[in-house]
Scaffold this active site. Structure first.
Site, PDB file in Angstrom:
ATOM      1  N   GLU A   1       0.828  -1.231   0.000  1.00  0.00           N
ATOM      2  CA  GLU A   1       0.000   0.000   0.000  1.00  0.00           C
ATOM      3  C   GLU A   1       0.849   1.264   0.000  1.00  0.00           C
ATOM      4  O   GLU A   1       0.570   2.202  -0.743  1.00  0.00           O
ATOM      5  CB  GLU A   1      -0.937   0.011   1.213  1.00  0.00           C
ATOM      6  CG  GLU A   1      -1.855  -1.204   1.325  1.00  0.00           C
ATOM      7  CD  GLU A   1      -2.469  -1.620   0.018  1.00  0.00           C
ATOM      8  OE1 GLU A   1      -2.659  -2.837  -0.168  1.00  0.00           O
ATOM      9  OE2 GLU A   1      -2.718  -0.766  -0.852  1.00  0.00           O
TER      10      GLU A   1
ATOM     11  N   HIS B   1       2.075   2.215  -3.343  1.00  0.00           N
ATOM     12  CA  HIS B   1       1.112   2.924  -4.188  1.00  0.00           C
ATOM     13  C   HIS B   1       1.211   4.439  -3.990  1.00  0.00           C
ATOM     14  O   HIS B   1       0.987   5.208  -4.913  1.00  0.00           O
ATOM     15  CB  HIS B   1      -0.322   2.492  -3.885  1.00  0.00           C
ATOM     16  CG  HIS B   1      -0.764   1.249  -4.618  1.00  0.00           C
ATOM     17  ND1 HIS B   1      -0.734   1.117  -5.984  1.00  0.00           N
ATOM     18  CD2 HIS B   1      -1.270   0.080  -4.145  1.00  0.00           C
ATOM     19  CE1 HIS B   1      -1.189  -0.081  -6.327  1.00  0.00           C
ATOM     20  NE2 HIS B   1      -1.521  -0.721  -5.241  1.00  0.00           N
TER      21      HIS B   1
END
Ligand SMILES: OCN(O)CCCc1ccccc1
Ligand code: NI
Length: 187
Positions: free
Chosen positions: A158, A161
């Protein structure tokens, strides 16, 4: 509610942008977005809702995947050991930062996928085995937490990202299932 229509797919430039820090104290908008992201993950793990709304199951989500270039991630990691147990991790992180990590590296033996990638990309995604993350939580409090194994892998996916990095950027092109001998391969 967030559905797959809100999730941008590889090729969209926002997935390759470096997301901006969110202002602290948190705006109502950023708090609401975090809550919606977490709810999406919970919905995606509910067989009935996932079927009804055609949601792909996810354990993590980053705001850039919604074309919102802000440093916000949500994590909903279920405890698959015991039915009905509390999730291992259920949280929203604002401006997460990895402040330290192990020398030891790790990867998932089945590789990784991504809600923004509509194709399998086989290979070992080599990451840090253990990480310490500092972040602001949804109540505006600063947290410092340590993660290992699967949870550490998801949190790194995550945070990547937020920096425009996709999981397959970490896969060895010549030999996708190459792993240095001291890398922990997690089943
Ligand atoms: O960015 C979240 N996402 O695309 C959903 C998949 C999350 C994920 C899947 C496998 C290993 C690590 C993380
Ligand atoms: Ni992803």
């Amino acid at each position: 509610m967030i559905t797959m229509n809100d999730v941008i797919r590889e090729g969209h430039p926002t997935l390759r942008a470096v997301a901006k820090e969110v202002p602290i104290p948190l705006s109502d908008e950023d708090v609401a977005l975090g809550k919606d992201m977490l709810q999406f993950l919970k919905n995606s793990q509910d067989p009935e809702l996932a079927e009804k709304y055609k949601l792909r199951g996810g354990v993590g989500l980053a705001a850039p995947q919604l074309d919102v270039s802000k440093r916000i991630i949500a994590l909903e990691i279920p405890n698959t050991e015991t039915e009905g147990a509390d999730p291992i991790l259920s949280t929203v992180m604002y401006n997460p930062k990895i402040v330290s990590h192990s020398v030891q590296q790790a990867c998932l033996d089945e590789g990784e996928g991504c809600l923004s990638v509509d194709r399998p990309v086989p290979g070992y995604v080599i990451r840090q085995a253990r990480i310490t993350v500092r972040y602001t939580d949804i109540n505006g409090d600063t947290q410092k937490a340590r993660f290992k194994n699967y949870t550490a892998i998801v949190v790194q996916h995550e945070i990547d990202h937020l920096n425009g990095i996709m999981f397959y950027d970490h896969i060895n092109e010549k030999n996708p299932f190459f792993a240095p001998e001291d890398v922990l391969i997690l089943g």
